[in-house]
Design an enzyme around this catalytic site. Structure first.
Site, PDB file in Angstrom:
ATOM      1  N   THR A   1       0.823  -1.204   0.000  1.00  0.00           N
ATOM      2  CA  THR A   1       0.000   0.000   0.000  1.00  0.00           C
ATOM      3  C   THR A   1       0.859   1.256   0.000  1.00  0.00           C
ATOM      4  O   THR A   1       1.973   1.264   0.537  1.00  0.00           O
ATOM      5  CB  THR A   1      -0.903   0.013   1.250  1.00  0.00           C
ATOM      6  OG1 THR A   1      -1.530   1.305   1.374  1.00  0.00           O
ATOM      7  CG2 THR A   1      -0.119  -0.248   2.518  1.00  0.00           C
TER       8      THR A   1
ATOM      9  N   TYR B   1      -1.644   0.268  10.386  1.00  0.00           N
ATOM     10  CA  TYR B   1      -1.886  -0.415   9.108  1.00  0.00           C
ATOM     11  C   TYR B   1      -0.673  -0.296   8.191  1.00  0.00           C
ATOM     12  O   TYR B   1      -0.139  -1.295   7.693  1.00  0.00           O
ATOM     13  CB  TYR B   1      -3.124   0.163   8.431  1.00  0.00           C
ATOM     14  CG  TYR B   1      -3.248  -0.261   6.985  1.00  0.00           C
ATOM     15  CD1 TYR B   1      -3.362  -1.607   6.645  1.00  0.00           C
ATOM     16  CD2 TYR B   1      -3.217   0.680   5.953  1.00  0.00           C
ATOM     17  CE1 TYR B   1      -3.456  -2.003   5.318  1.00  0.00           C
ATOM     18  CE2 TYR B   1      -3.320   0.295   4.625  1.00  0.00           C
ATOM     19  CZ  TYR B   1      -3.432  -1.054   4.313  1.00  0.00           C
ATOM     20  OH  TYR B   1      -3.507  -1.436   2.994  1.00  0.00           O
TER      21      TYR B   1
END
Length: 336
Positions: free
Chosen positions: A118, A142
């Protein structure tokens, strides 16, 4: 030789689009998913095994029963606010479970992986576009849990013949153009999903978090990549590894950004629906502009996206939300 691949998280949003393309390309596909957020109905090709990556014994048995030539790893938790509230869960589900997967690869001689990473690993980049050499400074659990996974993969590759392509996604959106697949979460959390929900009267309106960014219209700018193009990038990455090429980390975006206001206005035009827009303060940690430096993926993988257009992304999202999503959710309720 028959190419059999393991796809973790293959019942989810991005994974299911990749599984569809793998099946069409002639791969023998095994999907391993606990279906906590994915759907059995979204697996259009191959065999689905219901299992959790934390169950190392079950995962190892799957490797023993099949001779995989590669792994595509999508299974992960990915809600940023949730990661802040429950960091240990994110390090367990994302980082520890990736370690479990790598242990199985090591034990069974599987030496190729495509990893779903990501742009969150970059944190709040000071410059845009963001290239693969931009410092990785994630600002939430995250992003950190995903960066730890990258480090695990890279360190293992340094010590073995293991090879990888790590794809750092920017803002994934859209749905399969023929309406077969799309995002099935009941409550949208990202801008395009939220805005489409507003157009379909599923919510009262849309909030703009910050109108004083140093951008042309004062709202934040993001790089949106269509999920079908992203799926194609995974097959291109797999072919790249199969040809014996060296490991790579690649941004996956278009290198073009749209502001929050632009997205909202285009949804209004395409849907023909006007809905309330509420302007409010910035959220902590939101950067002004995040656009992918995407030259490397186009050069190395010969990636040729077909849906590099905001309207295309919005049309497919609205079509999915209007005609197919409820059918998928209803089928899930029947199965449950």
């Amino acid at each position: 030789m028959n190419k059999k691949v393991l796809v973790t998280g293959g019942a989810g949003y991005i994974g299911s689009h990749v599984v569809r393309k793998l099946g069409q390309a002639g791969y023998d596909v095994v999907v391993y998913d606990n279906c906590s957020t994915g759907s059995r109905q979204a697996v259009l090709h191959g065999e689905l095994i219901i299992g959790d990556l934390k169950d190392l014994e079950c995962l190892y048995q799957v490797f023993c029963q099949h001779q995989f030539t590669a792994v595509l790893h999508f299974a992960a938790s990915l809600n940023v606010p949730e990661s802040v509230s429950h960091p240990l869960d994110y390090y367990a589900n994302n980082t520890r479970n990736t370690l479990n997967l790598l242990r199985c690869c090591n034990n069974m001689g599987v030496n190729q992986i495509i990893f779903s990473s990501t742009a969150a690993v970059y944190g709040q980049p000071e410059m845009s576009p963001v290239t693969e050499s931009t410092p990785t400074e994630p600002i939430n659990p995250y992003g950190r849990s995903k960066l730890f996974c990258e480090w695990l993969i890279r360190d293992y590759a340094e010590a073995s013949d293991f090879r990888y392509v790590i794809l750092r996604y920017f803002n994934v959106a859209g749905a399969e153009p023929n309406g077969q697949l799309g995002q099935i979460s009941k409550k949208a959390s990202h801008l395009i999903g939220v805005t489409c929900d507003a157009a379909l009267k599923r919510r009262i309106g849309v909030q703009i978090f910050g109108t004083d960014f140093p951008t042309p219209d004062g709202t934040a700018i993001r790089d949106y990549v269509h999920v079908d193009d992203l799926a194609t990038a995974h097959l291109d990455a797999l072919a790249y590894l199969e040809q014996g090429n060296e490991s790579q980390i690649l941004n996956c975006g278009y290198g073009q950004g749209y502001s929050v206001r632009q997205v909202i206005e285009r949804v209004k035009v395409i849907s023909g629906v006007d809905f309330p827009v509420i302007e409010t303060e910035r959220r902590p940690g939101d950067p002004a502009c995040v656009i992918a430096g995407a030259d490397k993926i186009r050069t190395l993988l010969s990636w040729q996206p077909k849906y590099n257009d905001l309207d295309q992304i919005l049309y497919t999202t609205l079509a999915w939300e209007m005609h197919q999503k409820d059918l998928m959710l209803n089928s899930l309720a029947v199965v449950a």
